[in-house]
Scaffold this active site. Structure first.
Site, mmCIF file in Angstrom:
data_model
loop_
_atom_site.group_PDB
_atom_site.id
_atom_site.type_symbol
_atom_site.label_atom_id
_atom_site.label_comp_id
_atom_site.label_asym_id
_atom_site.label_seq_id
_atom_site.Cartn_x
_atom_site.Cartn_y
_atom_site.Cartn_z
ATOM 1 N N LYS A 35 1.052 -1.096 -0.125
ATOM 2 C CA LYS A 35 0.071 0.010 -0.145
ATOM 3 C C LYS A 35 0.833 1.317 -0.093
ATOM 4 C CE LYS A 35 -3.861 -0.620 2.385
ATOM 5 N NZ LYS A 35 -4.622 -0.579 3.783
ATOM 6 N N THR A 121 -13.344 4.801 14.047
ATOM 7 C CA THR A 121 -14.620 4.590 14.599
ATOM 8 C C THR A 121 -14.325 3.484 15.725
ATOM 9 O OG1 THR A 121 -15.656 4.967 12.662
ATOM 10 C CG2 THR A 121 -17.234 3.846 14.292
ATOM 11 N N GLU A 150 -17.395 6.467 1.046
ATOM 12 C CA GLU A 150 -16.478 5.959 -0.141
ATOM 13 C C GLU A 150 -17.311 6.397 -1.206
ATOM 14 O OE1 GLU A 150 -15.575 1.906 0.235
ATOM 15 O OE2 GLU A 150 -15.089 2.094 2.556
ATOM 16 N N CYS A 268 -18.412 -0.291 7.040
ATOM 17 C CA CYS A 268 -18.806 0.535 8.133
ATOM 18 C C CYS A 268 -20.325 0.169 8.831
ATOM 19 C CB CYS A 268 -18.949 2.076 7.625
ATOM 20 S SG CYS A 268 -17.269 2.546 7.545
ATOM 21 N N ARG A 338 -16.367 -5.364 1.074
ATOM 22 C CA ARG A 338 -16.480 -5.826 2.325
ATOM 23 C C ARG A 338 -17.952 -5.776 2.448
ATOM 24 N NH1 ARG A 338 -13.224 -1.726 5.840
ATOM 25 N NH2 ARG A 338 -13.568 -0.491 3.741
HETATM 26 C C1 UDX Z 1 -21.297 5.269 5.328
HETATM 27 C C2 UDX Z 1 -21.560 6.654 6.284
HETATM 28 O O1 UDX Z 1 -22.511 7.132 4.975
HETATM 29 C C3 UDX Z 1 -20.609 7.648 6.386
HETATM 30 O O2 UDX Z 1 -20.849 8.688 6.656
HETATM 31 C C4 UDX Z 1 -19.433 6.879 7.177
HETATM 32 O O3 UDX Z 1 -18.503 7.719 7.563
HETATM 33 C C5 UDX Z 1 -19.235 5.460 6.621
HETATM 34 O O4 UDX Z 1 -20.356 4.587 6.509
HETATM 35 P P1 UDX Z 1 -20.312 4.256 3.204
HETATM 36 O O5 UDX Z 1 -19.851 2.915 3.924
HETATM 37 O O6 UDX Z 1 -19.166 4.778 2.162
HETATM 38 O O7 UDX Z 1 -20.470 5.549 4.336
HETATM 39 O O8 UDX Z 1 -21.600 4.016 2.293
HETATM 40 P P2 UDX Z 1 -23.065 4.795 2.164
HETATM 41 O O9 UDX Z 1 -23.277 5.643 1.200
HETATM 42 O O10 UDX Z 1 -23.475 5.213 3.499
HETATM 43 O O11 UDX Z 1 -23.980 3.534 1.847
HETATM 44 C C6 UDX Z 1 -24.098 2.451 2.954
HETATM 45 C C7 UDX Z 1 -24.985 1.362 2.210
HETATM 46 O O12 UDX Z 1 -26.351 1.508 2.292
HETATM 47 C C8 UDX Z 1 -24.728 1.126 0.755
HETATM 48 O O13 UDX Z 1 -24.562 -0.441 0.541
HETATM 49 C C9 UDX Z 1 -25.531 1.355 0.080
HETATM 50 O O14 UDX Z 1 -25.805 0.647 -1.215
HETATM 51 C C10 UDX Z 1 -26.777 1.559 1.225
HETATM 52 N N1 UDX Z 1 -27.780 2.281 0.840
HETATM 53 C C11 UDX Z 1 -27.692 3.509 1.036
HETATM 54 C C12 UDX Z 1 -29.286 1.847 0.504
HETATM 55 O O15 UDX Z 1 -29.284 0.605 0.309
HETATM 56 N N2 UDX Z 1 -29.989 2.705 0.274
HETATM 57 C C13 UDX Z 1 -29.870 3.855 0.419
HETATM 58 O O16 UDX Z 1 -31.013 4.752 0.298
HETATM 59 C C14 UDX Z 1 -28.679 4.435 0.766
#
Ligand code: UDX
Length: 441
Positions: A35, A121, A150, A268, A338
């Site tokens: 990395k 976290t 992400e 997350c 993941r």
């Molecule tokens: C999340 C939080 O949004 C972020 O603030 C935190 O710091 C880390 O965790 P992330 O894991 O990058 O971020 O993804 P996010 O955009 O939140 O989506 C999470 C999951 O929810 C994805 O699998 C997405 O497909 C799903 N999702 C999101 C839904 O199924 N429906 C929605 O309306 C929104």
């Protein structure tokens, strides 16, 4: 300012590059040599839109370096801890071994007056546990959670919704003298976003650590709420996408994060709500979070439901059927697999006797490393060759924009399961497809 960033994964690499972009001199440290070699060469070790450009831009300034040698942090005024806190194998609680290792490694290089800013976290109480040892070295611990998504990590880091500082406090809950000094240092680090008017919440350790898991729990709950409504829609012939539009117009509810479908995954939300439940149990308040168990269950049921739906459209059995799964990443604009709902569905179907071919614009390598028994194809059209059923599992724009006729020409049966509710049903049905979705008639 001179800044160090310990841990250069999705969070740390973006944080390091962003801090350099803000004008700071940054060293990123990680134990993963591959990395670090990649980052040192100006290449992003994972897919994140905007990161390659940012690395090139700040790389040219000479303000950003990467190393596996922890001693390089010496002289930095602030050390950001950005290591992962995965779920403990076989348990719900967070595995803090990387946090503890980072702090142990960092400690011997600290100088009096240094600020250590925790971004990972962690379960509430971790900062309180770590602070005394750092204080003994003359350093001050602050908790400064990160909320980046992400796919939008660069934007979220440079222009966050808010900044949160958890400072050491005295018996009256006021920041201690060291806490106030540390705050001034962080204000300097974040001078640019603060000047742009990004809201700042200054609070104590416990609140700062809770903010992060509370926010993620809320988001997970919102998604599972609409997915629970999708179950009701399936039982009544209602359309969850119209339902979400209608309730979303209420500003108190809001339309964002109300997209029903395969549910949430990633590094997350799933592990954070579980670690939060585990921590609540340790604190003797598990009742406060029993609802998160339901949130988790609703979420996992969606994956099972999509497999059942596939069985339904394949005349009762998927054994020996050819299945094309569009998407492997846990969400679009990411190569992260993941706890990916897409990959989980693909693997379940393969284990139940289907011949599954998965495609994804970015995540095939990561997916293959996790599930080598699945077949992979570079494009949707190749994955769908001879397919008995096609599953849209991650809503990449290239899958949203698929042409029903073009895709229809390569499949054996025109059967589309829209796991993310992003296609226009009438368009697919008009082209002779059996269209089914989660929570739509
Ligand atoms: C999340 C939080 O949004 C972020 O603030 C935190 O710091 C880390 O965790 P992330 O894991 O990058 O971020 O993804 P996010 O955009 O939140 O989506 C999470 C999951 O929810 C994805 O699998 C997405 O497909 C799903 N999702 C999101 C839904 O199924 N429906 C929605 O309306 C929104």
């Amino acid at each position: 300012m001179r800044i160090s960033v310990i841990g250069c994964g999705y969070l740390g690499a973006v944080h390091a590059a962003s801090m350099a972009q803000l004008g700071h001199e940054v060293v990123g440290v990680d134990v993963d040599e591959a990395k670090i070699a990649s980052l040192a060469g100006g290449r992003a070790p994972f897919y994140e839109p905007g990161l390659p450009e940012l690395l090139a831009e700040v790389g040219a300034t000479g303000r950003l370096t990467f190393t596996t040698d922890m001693s390089a942090v010496t002289g930095a005024a602030v050390h950001f801890v950005c290591v992962g806190t995965p779920q403990t194998n076989g348990e719900f609680r967070a595995d803090l071994r990387y946090v503890d290792a980072a702090l142990t490694g960092l400690r011997e290089h600290l100088r009096p007056g240094d600020v250590v800013a925790g971004k990972s976290t962690v379960p509430v109480g971790t900062a309180e546990r770590l602070a005394p040892d750092l204080a003994a070295a003359g350093a001050t611990l602050v908790w400064n959670p990160e909320f980046l998504r992400e796919g939008f990590a660069v934007q979220d880091t440079l222009h966050p919704d808010r900044l949160v500082y958890g400072l050491p406090t005295d018996a009256d809950g006021e920041p201690t003298a060291r806490g106030r000094e540390a705050r001034a240092v962080l204000d300097q680090v974040y001078a640019t976003p603060l000047a742009e008017g990004v809201p700042l919440v200054v609070t104590d350790y416990a609140t700062a650590q809770l903010v992060k898991v509370a926010a993620n729990s809320f988001l997970a709950t919102k998604i599972s709420f609409i997915n629970a409504m999708a179950e009701l829609c399936e039982a009544t012939g209602a359309d969850v996408t119209r339902l979400a539009d209608a309730i979303g117009y209420d500003e108190r509810i809001g339309r964002r994060f109300l997209n029903a479908g395969l549910g949430f995954g990633g590094g997350c939300l799933p592990k954070d709500i579980r670690a939060f439940m585990a921590r609540a149990g340790e604190l003797g308040v598990s009742d406060a979070l029993t609802f998160l168990q339901e949130v988790d269950s609703v979420n996992m049921r969606r994956r099972v439901r999509l497999v059942d739906l596939a069985r339904e459209v394949c005349d009762g059995s998927i054994v020996g059927k050819r299945v094309a799964v569009l998407g492997a990443a846990f969400k679009p604009e990411s190569d992260d697999v993941r706890d990916s709902p897409a990959l989980s569905v693909a693997a379940q179907m393969q284990l139940q006797g289907a011949h599954v071919t998965v495609t994804d614009p970015q995540a095939i390598d990561n997916a293959r490393a996790k599930w080598p028994d699945l077949r992979f194809a570079p494009t949707a059209l190749e994955a769908a060759q001879g397919a008995d059923v096609v599953l849209l599992a991650t809503e990449w724009s290239q899958y949203r924009d698929l042409d029903p006729e073009e895709l229809g020409a390569v499949v054996a049966h025109r059967r589309m399961l829209d796991g993310r509710n992003v296609l226009v049903p009438a368009q697919w049905r008009a082209a002779g497809w059996t269209y089914r979705a989660l929570g739509r008639p």
